[in-house]
Design a protein around this motif. Sequence first.
Motif, PDB file in Angstrom:
ATOM      1  N   ALA A 194     -12.158  -5.444 -22.929  1.00  0.00           N
ATOM      2  CA  ALA A 194     -10.904  -5.442 -23.683  1.00  0.00           C
ATOM      3  C   ALA A 194      -9.968  -4.352 -23.187  1.00  0.00           C
ATOM      4  O   ALA A 194     -10.393  -3.233 -22.877  1.00  0.00           O
ATOM      5  N   THR A 195      -8.693  -4.680 -23.091  1.00  0.00           N
ATOM      6  CA  THR A 195      -7.677  -3.707 -22.708  1.00  0.00           C
ATOM      7  C   THR A 195      -7.173  -2.976 -23.950  1.00  0.00           C
ATOM      8  O   THR A 195      -7.393  -3.414 -25.081  1.00  0.00           O
ATOM      9  N   ILE A 196      -6.469  -1.877 -23.719  1.00  0.00           N
ATOM     10  CA  ILE A 196      -5.880  -1.140 -24.831  1.00  0.00           C
ATOM     11  C   ILE A 196      -4.910  -2.043 -25.592  1.00  0.00           C
ATOM     12  O   ILE A 196      -4.859  -2.038 -26.825  1.00  0.00           O
ATOM     13  N   SER A 197      -4.156  -2.850 -24.864  1.00  0.00           N
ATOM     14  CA  SER A 197      -3.199  -3.754 -25.491  1.00  0.00           C
ATOM     15  C   SER A 197      -3.904  -4.752 -26.401  1.00  0.00           C
ATOM     16  O   SER A 197      -3.448  -5.024 -27.525  1.00  0.00           O
ATOM     17  N   GLN A 198      -5.014  -5.319 -25.947  1.00  0.00           N
ATOM     18  CA  GLN A 198      -5.771  -6.274 -26.757  1.00  0.00           C
ATOM     19  C   GLN A 198      -6.339  -5.609 -28.006  1.00  0.00           C
ATOM     20  O   GLN A 198      -6.301  -6.182 -29.103  1.00  0.00           O
ATOM     21  N   ILE A 199      -6.867  -4.405 -27.844  1.00  0.00           N
ATOM     22  CA  ILE A 199      -7.445  -3.690 -28.985  1.00  0.00           C
ATOM     23  C   ILE A 199      -6.360  -3.337 -29.995  1.00  0.00           C
ATOM     24  O   ILE A 199      -6.567  -3.456 -31.208  1.00  0.00           O
ATOM     25  N   LYS A 200      -5.190  -2.942 -29.511  1.00  0.00           N
ATOM     26  CA  LYS A 200      -4.067  -2.644 -30.412  1.00  0.00           C
ATOM     27  C   LYS A 200      -3.678  -3.892 -31.206  1.00  0.00           C
ATOM     28  O   LYS A 200      -3.414  -3.818 -32.416  1.00  0.00           O
ATOM     29  N   THR A 201      -3.649  -5.031 -30.521  1.00  0.00           N
ATOM     30  CA  THR A 201      -3.308  -6.286 -31.200  1.00  0.00           C
ATOM     31  C   THR A 201      -4.345  -6.626 -32.257  1.00  0.00           C
ATOM     32  O   THR A 201      -4.012  -7.069 -33.366  1.00  0.00           O
ATOM     33  N   LEU A 202      -5.626  -6.403 -31.924  1.00  0.00           N
ATOM     34  CA  LEU A 202      -6.712  -6.659 -32.873  1.00  0.00           C
ATOM     35  C   LEU A 202      -6.566  -5.769 -34.103  1.00  0.00           C
ATOM     36  O   LEU A 202      -6.624  -6.238 -35.253  1.00  0.00           O
ATOM     37  N   PHE A 203      -6.370  -4.469 -33.879  1.00  0.00           N
ATOM     38  CA  PHE A 203      -6.285  -3.514 -34.981  1.00  0.00           C
ATOM     39  C   PHE A 203      -5.051  -3.752 -35.851  1.00  0.00           C
ATOM     40  O   PHE A 203      -5.060  -3.440 -37.042  1.00  0.00           O
ATOM     41  N   ALA A 204      -3.998  -4.299 -35.245  1.00  0.00           N
ATOM     42  CA  ALA A 204      -2.754  -4.518 -35.987  1.00  0.00           C
ATOM     43  C   ALA A 204      -2.781  -5.802 -36.804  1.00  0.00           C
ATOM     44  O   ALA A 204      -1.891  -6.028 -37.637  1.00  0.00           O
ATOM     45  N   HIS A 205      -3.784  -6.653 -36.576  1.00  0.00           N
ATOM     46  CA  HIS A 205      -3.837  -7.925 -37.294  1.00  0.00           C
ATOM     47  C   HIS A 205      -4.059  -7.673 -38.788  1.00  0.00           C
ATOM     48  O   HIS A 205      -4.888  -6.821 -39.163  1.00  0.00           O
ATOM     49  N   PRO A 206      -3.370  -8.395 -39.652  1.00  0.00           N
ATOM     50  CA  PRO A 206      -3.514  -8.161 -41.099  1.00  0.00           C
ATOM     51  C   PRO A 206      -4.913  -8.419 -41.642  1.00  0.00           C
ATOM     52  O   PRO A 206      -5.273  -7.893 -42.694  1.00  0.00           O
ATOM     53  N   HIS A 207      -5.726  -9.203 -40.929  1.00  0.00           N
ATOM     54  CA  HIS A 207      -7.081  -9.492 -41.401  1.00  0.00           C
ATOM     55  C   HIS A 207      -8.128  -8.546 -40.806  1.00  0.00           C
ATOM     56  O   HIS A 207      -9.324  -8.723 -41.063  1.00  0.00           O
ATOM     57  N   PHE A 208      -7.673  -7.582 -40.005  1.00  0.00           N
ATOM     58  CA  PHE A 208      -8.630  -6.623 -39.443  1.00  0.00           C
ATOM     59  C   PHE A 208      -8.875  -5.501 -40.444  1.00  0.00           C
ATOM     60  O   PHE A 208      -7.943  -4.876 -40.943  1.00  0.00           O
ATOM     61  N   ASP A 209     -10.148  -5.256 -40.753  1.00  0.00           N
ATOM     62  CA  ASP A 209     -10.534  -4.213 -41.692  1.00  0.00           C
ATOM     63  C   ASP A 209     -11.210  -3.075 -40.926  1.00  0.00           C
ATOM     64  O   ASP A 209     -12.278  -3.255 -40.356  1.00  0.00           O
ATOM     65  N   TRP A 210     -10.579  -1.911 -40.922  1.00  0.00           N
ATOM     66  CA  TRP A 210     -11.112  -0.767 -40.192  1.00  0.00           C
ATOM     67  C   TRP A 210     -12.470  -0.338 -40.721  1.00  0.00           C
ATOM     68  O   TRP A 210     -13.249   0.294 -40.009  1.00  0.00           O
ATOM     69  N   ASN A 211     -12.777  -0.686 -41.974  1.00  0.00           N
ATOM     70  CA  ASN A 211     -14.062  -0.305 -42.549  1.00  0.00           C
ATOM     71  C   ASN A 211     -15.186  -1.257 -42.148  1.00  0.00           C
ATOM     72  O   ASN A 211     -16.357  -0.908 -42.270  1.00  0.00           O
ATOM     73  N   SER A 212     -14.837  -2.454 -41.685  1.00  0.00           N
ATOM     74  CA  SER A 212     -15.835  -3.440 -41.252  1.00  0.00           C
ATOM     75  C   SER A 212     -15.376  -4.078 -39.942  1.00  0.00           C
ATOM     76  O   SER A 212     -15.047  -5.268 -39.895  1.00  0.00           O
ATOM     77  N   PRO A 213     -15.337  -3.303 -38.859  1.00  0.00           N
ATOM     78  CA  PRO A 213     -14.758  -3.805 -37.607  1.00  0.00           C
ATOM     79  C   PRO A 213     -15.491  -4.997 -36.999  1.00  0.00           C
ATOM     80  O   PRO A 213     -14.855  -5.924 -36.505  1.00  0.00           O
ATOM     81  N   TYR A 214     -16.830  -5.004 -37.046  1.00  0.00           N
ATOM     82  CA  TYR A 214     -17.575  -6.107 -36.428  1.00  0.00           C
ATOM     83  C   TYR A 214     -17.449  -7.382 -37.253  1.00  0.00           C
ATOM     84  O   TYR A 214     -17.373  -8.479 -36.690  1.00  0.00           O
ATOM     85  N   GLU A 215     -17.403  -7.221 -38.562  1.00  0.00           N
ATOM     86  CA  GLU A 215     -17.192  -8.383 -39.418  1.00  0.00           C
ATOM     87  C   GLU A 215     -15.805  -8.970 -39.171  1.00  0.00           C
ATOM     88  O   GLU A 215     -15.623 -10.189 -39.119  1.00  0.00           O
ATOM     89  N   SER A 216     -14.820  -8.101 -38.992  1.00  0.00           N
ATOM     90  CA  SER A 216     -13.464  -8.567 -38.700  1.00  0.00           C
ATOM     91  C   SER A 216     -13.404  -9.265 -37.343  1.00  0.00           C
ATOM     92  O   SER A 216     -12.699 -10.261 -37.181  1.00  0.00           O
ATOM     93  N   LEU A 217     -14.156  -8.726 -36.383  1.00  0.00           N
ATOM     94  CA  LEU A 217     -14.123  -9.263 -35.018  1.00  0.00           C
ATOM     95  C   LEU A 217     -14.570 -10.718 -34.970  1.00  0.00           C
ATOM     96  O   LEU A 217     -14.039 -11.507 -34.183  1.00  0.00           O
TER      97      LEU A 217
END
Length: 213
Positions: A60-83
């Motif tokens: 994964a690139t930094i750009s892809q990870i930023k897009t993932l983290f910015a998604h409204p359904h991404f939960d920083w407390n459960s990153p693998y579940e969000s993935l």
Amino acid sequence: MLKMNDLVKLSHTPKSTVLYYVKEGLLPEPVKDKPNFHLYDEHCVKLLSFIKYLQSNFNATISQIKTLFAHPHFDWNSPYESLIGLLGIIMGAENEVFSVEQLCAEFNLSNKQLDDMVAEGLLNPREGVFTAKERDILTILARCDAAEMTVVKAYLNAAKILATQEVNVTLAALANSEQKDEKLKHLFDLLLVLKPYILNMQTFNLYQAESAK
């Protein structure tokens, strides 16, 4: 809260990388109690580990990870579940896309032949979009002779059987666990690290043994 030195030690991440990730928005801004004294949330250790995981196992690139983290359904407390629900961002984020007409012309295929490959599971365009990944797979398939295609079909059949077992085992584990995110990380480890290691090493070891005869 953690000082920078503590975060660096616990996460095994250089200070310069931590600062870069904060600048890029991959990590939350530190709490600035005093000038030159910044405190980081302890959760940053888990996030840094997750970022490394994405880079190592998904390229994964930094750009892809930023897009993932910015998604409204991404939960920083459960990153693998969000993935699990947002894999397309990481696996299908290639900028270059190809139309059905382009691929059929390049590989001398009919629309039906391409559709059949998708239906079989040899190609897996995300939401009907063919990316550079699908083109790479087609490039390999186009070079396969009849005997090699038999092996490819065996891969596909084995993959379908394994997929059923993997999903069933994972769902059963999740149903009896309060640590859902850790269980899903274990699933990714099985799929991305352990499975290719076991399968590929069997082939390499047998090839070496046969070649030595």
